[in-house]
Write a protein that holds these residues in place. Structure first.
Motif, short mmCIF file in Angstrom:
data_model
loop_
_atom_site.label_atom_id
_atom_site.label_comp_id
_atom_site.label_asym_id
_atom_site.label_seq_id
_atom_site.Cartn_x
_atom_site.Cartn_y
_atom_site.Cartn_z
N LEU A 102 -37.51 -11.09 18.79
CA LEU A 102 -38.14 -10.69 17.54
C LEU A 102 -37.46 -9.45 16.96
O LEU A 102 -37.08 -8.54 17.69
CB LEU A 102 -39.62 -10.39 17.78
N ASP A 103 -37.32 -9.43 15.66
CA ASP A 103 -36.82 -8.25 14.95
C ASP A 103 -37.98 -7.69 14.13
O ASP A 103 -38.40 -8.27 13.14
CB ASP A 103 -35.65 -8.62 14.04
N LEU A 104 -38.50 -6.55 14.57
CA LEU A 104 -39.63 -5.93 13.88
C LEU A 104 -39.23 -5.29 12.57
O LEU A 104 -40.08 -5.04 11.71
CB LEU A 104 -40.27 -4.86 14.77
N GLY A 105 -37.95 -5.00 12.40
CA GLY A 105 -37.49 -4.26 11.22
C GLY A 105 -37.47 -2.78 11.51
O GLY A 105 -38.26 -2.25 12.29
N ARG A 106 -36.54 -2.08 10.85
CA ARG A 106 -36.35 -0.67 11.15
C ARG A 106 -37.56 0.21 10.83
O ARG A 106 -37.87 1.11 11.60
CB ARG A 106 -35.09 -0.16 10.43
N PRO A 107 -38.28 -0.01 9.74
CA PRO A 107 -39.44 0.85 9.49
C PRO A 107 -40.49 0.79 10.59
O PRO A 107 -41.03 1.81 11.01
CB PRO A 107 -39.99 0.32 8.16
N ARG A 108 -40.79 -0.42 11.11
CA ARG A 108 -41.76 -0.52 12.20
C ARG A 108 -41.22 0.13 13.47
O ARG A 108 -41.95 0.80 14.20
CB ARG A 108 -42.12 -1.99 12.46
N GLU A 109 -39.94 -0.09 13.74
CA GLU A 109 -39.35 0.51 14.94
C GLU A 109 -39.37 2.03 14.85
O GLU A 109 -39.63 2.70 15.84
CB GLU A 109 -37.91 0.01 15.11
N LEU A 110 -39.09 2.57 13.66
CA LEU A 110 -39.11 4.03 13.50
C LEU A 110 -40.52 4.56 13.70
O LEU A 110 -40.72 5.62 14.33
CB LEU A 110 -38.58 4.41 12.12
N ALA A 111 -41.51 3.85 13.18
CA ALA A 111 -42.90 4.27 13.38
C ALA A 111 -43.28 4.24 14.85
O ALA A 111 -43.87 5.19 15.38
CB ALA A 111 -43.84 3.39 12.56
N LEU A 112 -42.93 3.16 15.54
CA LEU A 112 -43.23 3.07 16.97
C LEU A 112 -42.54 4.19 17.74
O LEU A 112 -43.13 4.78 18.67
CB LEU A 112 -42.79 1.71 17.52
N ALA A 113 -41.30 4.51 17.35
CA ALA A 113 -40.60 5.61 18.01
C ALA A 113 -41.35 6.92 17.82
O ALA A 113 -41.44 7.75 18.75
CB ALA A 113 -39.18 5.73 17.46
N GLY A 114 -41.89 7.13 16.64
CA GLY A 114 -42.65 8.35 16.41
C GLY A 114 -43.93 8.41 17.22
O GLY A 114 -44.30 9.46 17.77
N TYR A 115 -44.62 7.28 17.35
CA TYR A 115 -45.86 7.27 18.14
C TYR A 115 -45.56 7.43 19.63
O TYR A 115 -46.38 7.98 20.37
CB TYR A 115 -46.64 5.98 17.87
N VAL A 116 -44.39 6.99 20.08
CA VAL A 116 -43.99 7.23 21.47
C VAL A 116 -43.79 8.73 21.70
O VAL A 116 -44.23 9.28 22.72
CB VAL A 116 -42.71 6.44 21.81
N VAL A 117 -43.13 9.40 20.77
CA VAL A 117 -42.97 10.86 20.88
C VAL A 117 -44.34 11.53 20.93
O VAL A 117 -44.58 12.42 21.76
CB VAL A 117 -42.16 11.40 19.69
N LEU A 118 -45.25 11.12 20.06
CA LEU A 118 -46.58 11.70 20.02
C LEU A 118 -47.31 11.48 21.34
O LEU A 118 -47.95 12.41 21.88
CB LEU A 118 -47.37 11.09 18.86
N ALA A 119 -47.23 10.28 21.87
CA ALA A 119 -47.89 10.00 23.15
C ALA A 119 -47.32 10.86 24.26
O ALA A 119 -48.07 11.38 25.10
CB ALA A 119 -47.73 8.51 23.49
N ASP A 120 -46.00 11.03 24.27
CA ASP A 120 -45.37 11.88 25.28
C ASP A 120 -45.83 13.32 25.16
O ASP A 120 -46.15 13.98 26.15
CB ASP A 120 -43.85 11.78 25.14
N TRP A 121 -45.88 13.84 23.94
CA TRP A 121 -46.30 15.22 23.74
C TRP A 121 -47.73 15.44 24.23
O TRP A 121 -48.02 16.43 24.90
CB TRP A 121 -46.22 15.58 22.25
N ILE A 122 -48.62 14.52 23.90
CA ILE A 122 -50.01 14.69 24.32
C ILE A 122 -50.13 14.53 25.83
O ILE A 122 -50.82 15.30 26.50
CB ILE A 122 -50.92 13.69 23.58
#
Length: 913
Positions: A206-226
């Protein structure tokens, strides 16, 4: 996880691996931290993401549950690369236990930094998704980019080959079988913990598209920080036990509340019915038109509001934001303004709106570098006493507050409600570390950008690119302007749509809506509200001498007749000179100066005083003069009887004119029922082009100045709002209307203007991220970019505003001892400052002009950071300039002088700058 699965995994060597250490040899196992992050990811999905964001992210995956599982999986696997020799060898006392479990560290200390764990995570998951779950190479690469970007920078294209080059660091190949098995087990554990088995099967190609992938990458950073917050997730200091997942789940469930997150859940209400409750007055024609437009287009992606100055576009935009949030399932708001001053004033208006939204807790953040100096923001955050009002008459309260966690580095945009400078949006389109986190800060919100005409060719590249990404991410945007050129309108709408949009005729004032379906509609609002006026133009020619006080005398004559007069000059030096000339002609207390070269505390005090006097329902004086620069032309809700302004591009002249006769309710002095405009900063000639001050030409270029002069010099009067659209379209259009004698000068200026635009746009594109569909992956999205500056770093601000980097310093005054005076606070710069002293020092900060920057950076002659400030996060990069008894100091080749009345003045080799 089943009991049998727990037992089998618990016996595996991976669970002696560590992830984090603390004081006194405390530590947290890798399995525990990955579990923490995975479960925080689940809670982020359930409690942080707005319903609209969840729908958008999960749409290609087949359902909400699959989207949640994928985010939990990605968050949990972010540190998979810590199961590597290069990472585990770092702490000898822990490495001994790891080695005793059978892991090999042979060669792991040689160039260990060449295998950062984020890169190892990307390489590991890239291989495991293919080997264990049958993923295609392309799909595995795209997910690896998300995991590998959790420190803010996405891997390079060749990341997957690194393990073969450095097997001893990565734990790869035959000699690394135990390391590879460990990563396999950890991935299996996280997959089962979050229930990701199904989504890993269905998303294999599956190709989610770059905008979704960028959003998921940001939420991964947020999860790591918390999950890395040891107060929320204490270090366990023991090998991982799968039963830890229960404790981790409980902590994750409390995590969002612990950081102060509170998503907005707007009520489903008719905006026409709620308007008066939100703002205390009935909607005018423009506000009604906006409310009807968004009601007719509940799926609107872009709303463009074009209307005259002072007719209530802010209230219209907030009305649109509430309606779109309700209809689309959004949970927050971002409002972007051109300057810190306008953002500070907007904070007051937004918090008043929040207090009237209904029962609930509304967490708001002021996102600019001087937020700590703003009294209203400090009351919301530092005192911990939320502002509450009773709503709907039933005793229920609306609580408006600020949470300290969101004030941390790179977190301001994450708050549910954010007011800040437009830089927050522009940097979201820049090649900068943690760009994904900036997109997360805008996801699930309505984004409002004011004064969109104010952004030059360079900044507009970033704005258009941001709109392309926001459009693909289904983030609704409201754009506002009083003076938007038609070509700019078209470019902005096309950018959001991701393709050319046929607009047809757009009237003025107007509301344009672009729906998700691609359909566009425009409504002209003939009775928008606000003042109607014919503004007489008087041209005040100036001579070449800096001592020419023609404008000062003309302004004083107006003030002596009772008018409150706004004077806008195009440079700080011209404003300072005019202020001095006016102060020499009338009482000094009747003239106020505002520009960017005051200390932070003094500038805020001046701004607040001006707003108090000349804002809506202000305590208005009689015959007062406010002199300033462009800081007074944008968004500030001020009202004067007359304007004297340097010639500028016509849209900016009109913006300045928007501070005159702005409010119908203002009580005017006798004889001032109509506005007046004095046009200065120009030296007309009968048979050749006019001359402009050098500073005006440097700031704006002669092309737009000449076209504006040709239009205004012989116009006589401006009808507001009737002439606004025509004047702007004429100056920024293709046809020329300059006198014949100007032809050569106009042609030369046009060539220079075109070259300037092309150069600016090329520079901007070098720093801007690519289009959402241009790349196959997020890999190298930030390559050759701006780096990792802080939000308030001058390098970052210069990069998105096409300006030379400038240096901020603290201005202190000499005392009889080694201590330095900041306001009323005596501070020893060699000692660590106390909290109250930190505030006093920050109030004394000032950004120096760009031409002084080289002298400030010169270590031999420039100011330095005091030893006592080195460990203070607010002061560690702040040089100190100590003024003598006369308010002067030398910085390299320059002598600077500062006073609270005039601000900073600069001399070099005996000459003013």
């Amino acid at each position: 996880m089943s009991t049998s699965s727990q037992a089998s995994i618990a016996t595996q060597p991976p669970f002696v691996l560590w992830a984090k250490t603390g004081p006194d040899r405390s530590w947290h196992s890798l399995g525990a931290h990955m579990t923490d992050a995975a479960l925080v990811g689940i809670e982020i999905w359930k409690g942080w993401l707005a319903p609209a964001t969840r729908r958008w992210l999960s749409e290609p995956l087949g359902g909400d549950g699959q989207g949640m599982a994928l985010l939990g999986f990605l968050a949990g696997c972010h540190d998979l690369g810590k199961a590597s020799p290069a990472f585990q060898v770092q702490e000898q006392w822990l490495a001994e236990h790891v080695e005793a479990a059978g892991f090999s560290f042979a060669g792991a200390t040689v160039e260990r930094q060449r295998a950062p764990h984020a890169l190892v995570s990307a390489a590991a998951i890239f291989q495991l998704l293919q080997d264990r779950h049958g993923w295609s190479v392309g799909a595995a690469r795209r997910l690896a980019a998300i995991v590998g970007g959790h420190h803010g920078r996405f891997p390079d294209e060749g990341f997957a080959s690194e393990q073969r080059k450095r097997p001893n660091l990565y734990g790869w190949g035959e000699g690394g079988s135990l390391w590879m098995d460990a990563r396999d087990h950890l991935l299996a554990m996280i997959t089962e913990t979050v229930g990701a088995g199904e989504v890993l099967r269905t998303a294999a190609d599956l190709d989610l598209g770059r905008p979704r992938e960028l959003a998921l990458a940001g939420y991964v950073v947020l999860a790591d920080w918390i999950a890395s917050n040891v107060e929320m997730f204490p270090l366990s200091s023991k090998p991982f036990d799968p039963s830890y997942a229960d404790a981790s789940a409980a902590r994750a469930a409390e995590a969002l509340n612990a950081v102060g997150w509170q998503r907005w859940e707007p009520a489903n209400a008719d905006p026409m019915e709620t308007f008066a409750r939100r703002f205390g007055f009935t909607p005018n024609g423009l506000q009604q038109a906006v409310a009807k437009a968004v009601a007719a287009a509940p799926d609107a992606g872009l709303v463009v509001i074009e209307a005259p100055m002072g007719v209530g576009k802010t209230e219209a935009a907030l009305t649109a934001a509430e309606a779109l949030s309700s209809s689309q399932g959004l949970g927050g708001l971002f409002v972007g303004l051109p300057t810190q001053a306008t953002a500070t004033q907007m904070l007051t208006r937004v918090t008043e709106w929040l207090r009237r939204l209904g029962p609930g807790r509304y967490v708001v953040e002021l996102a600019h570098g001087k937020a700590r100096q703003v009294d209203e923001y400090r009351r919301l955050r530092d005192r911990g006493t939320p502002s509450c009002v009773e709503v709907d008459g039933d005793g229920a309260e609306a609580e408006v507050t600020a949470a300290a966690w969101f004030g941390g580095p790179k977190r301001r945009l994450l708050a549910p409600f954010v007011v800040g400078t437009v830089d927050q949006v522009l940097v979201g389109a820049a090649k900068v570390r943690h760009v994904a986190l900036r997109h997360v800060g805008l996801e699930g919100k309505v984004v409002v950008v004011d004064e969109v005409h104010a952004y030059d060719a360079y900044m507009s590249v970033f704005l258009r690119q941001a709109l392309r990404w926001l459009g693909k991410a289904d983030v609704p945007v409201v754009l506002m302007s009083a003076t938007l050129p038609p070509a700019s309108r078209q470019e902005l709408i096309d950018a959001y749509a991701g393709k050319p949009v046929l607009l047809g005729d757009v009237g003025y004032p107007a509301v344009t809506t672009l729906r998700r379906s691609g359909s566009v509609s425009t409504v002209t609002v003939p009775d928008a509200g606000g003042p109607l006026a014919d503004v007489d133009i008087e041209v005040v020619g100036e001579g070449d001498s800096p001592d020419d006080d023609t404008v000062a005398r003309a302004v004083v004559a107006l003030a002596e007749c009772g008018a409150n007069v706004l004077v806008v000059r195009n440079t700080v030096n011209r404003a300072q000179r005019t202020y001095g000339q006016i102060a020499a002609l009338i009482e000094e207390e009747r003239v106020t100066l505002l520009h960017a070269r005051f200390t932070a505390g003094r500038r805020l005090a001046i701004e607040q005083d001006i707003v108090r006097r000349f804002g809506r329902s202000g305590d208005r004086p009689i015959g007062h003069v406010v002199v300033g620069t462009q800081v007074l032309e944008q968004s500030l809700d001020l009202d004067f009887e007359a304007l004297a302004t340097d010639l500028a591009p016509v849209d900016l002249v009109l913006q300045r004119l928007g501070r005159v006769h702005r409010h119908n309710t203002t009580q005017r002095p006798d004889g001032w029922q109509g506005p007046r405009l004095l046009l200065a900063g120009i030296r007309p000639h009968d048979d050749r082009p006019p001359q402009f001050p050098r500073g005006s030409s440097l700031v704006y270029g002669d092309h737009l100045l000449l076209r504006t002069a040709a239009l205004l010099l012989h116009l006589g009067a401006i009808a507001v709002p009737g002439d606004i659209q025509r004047l702007v379209a004429t100056v920024y259009g293709e046809e020329t209307s300059e006198p014949a004698g100007w032809a050569d000068a106009v042609a030369a200026a046009a060539r220079e203007h075109g070259e300037r635009l092309a150069t600016s746009e090329a520079r901007a594109r070098a720093y801007a991220i690519g289009d959402p569909g241009r790349s196959d992956t997020l890999l190298e999205l930030c390559r050759a970019g701006i780096g990792n500056p802080s939000e308030d770093d001058p390098t970052l601000q210069a990069a998105v505003r096409d300006a030379e980097p400038t240096i901020e310093v603290a201005l202190g005054r000499k005392t009889d001892s080694s201590a330095v005076l900041f306001g009323a606070s005596v501070v020893d710069p060699d000692a660590a400052p106390k909290p109250g002293e930190v505030d006093a020092i920050l109030s004394a900060t000032l950004r120096l002009p760009s031409w002084i920057t080289p002298d400030v950076l010169d270590r031999t002659t420039g100011p330095s950071v005091p030893a006592g400030w080195a460990n203070n996060p607010w002061l560690s990069n702040l040089p100190l300039v100590v003024l003598d008894d006369s308010g002067q100091a030398r910085i390299g080749r320059h002598v600077v002088k500062y006073s609270d009345g005039v601000g900073l003045e600069v001399q070099r080799d005996g000459g003013d700058r």
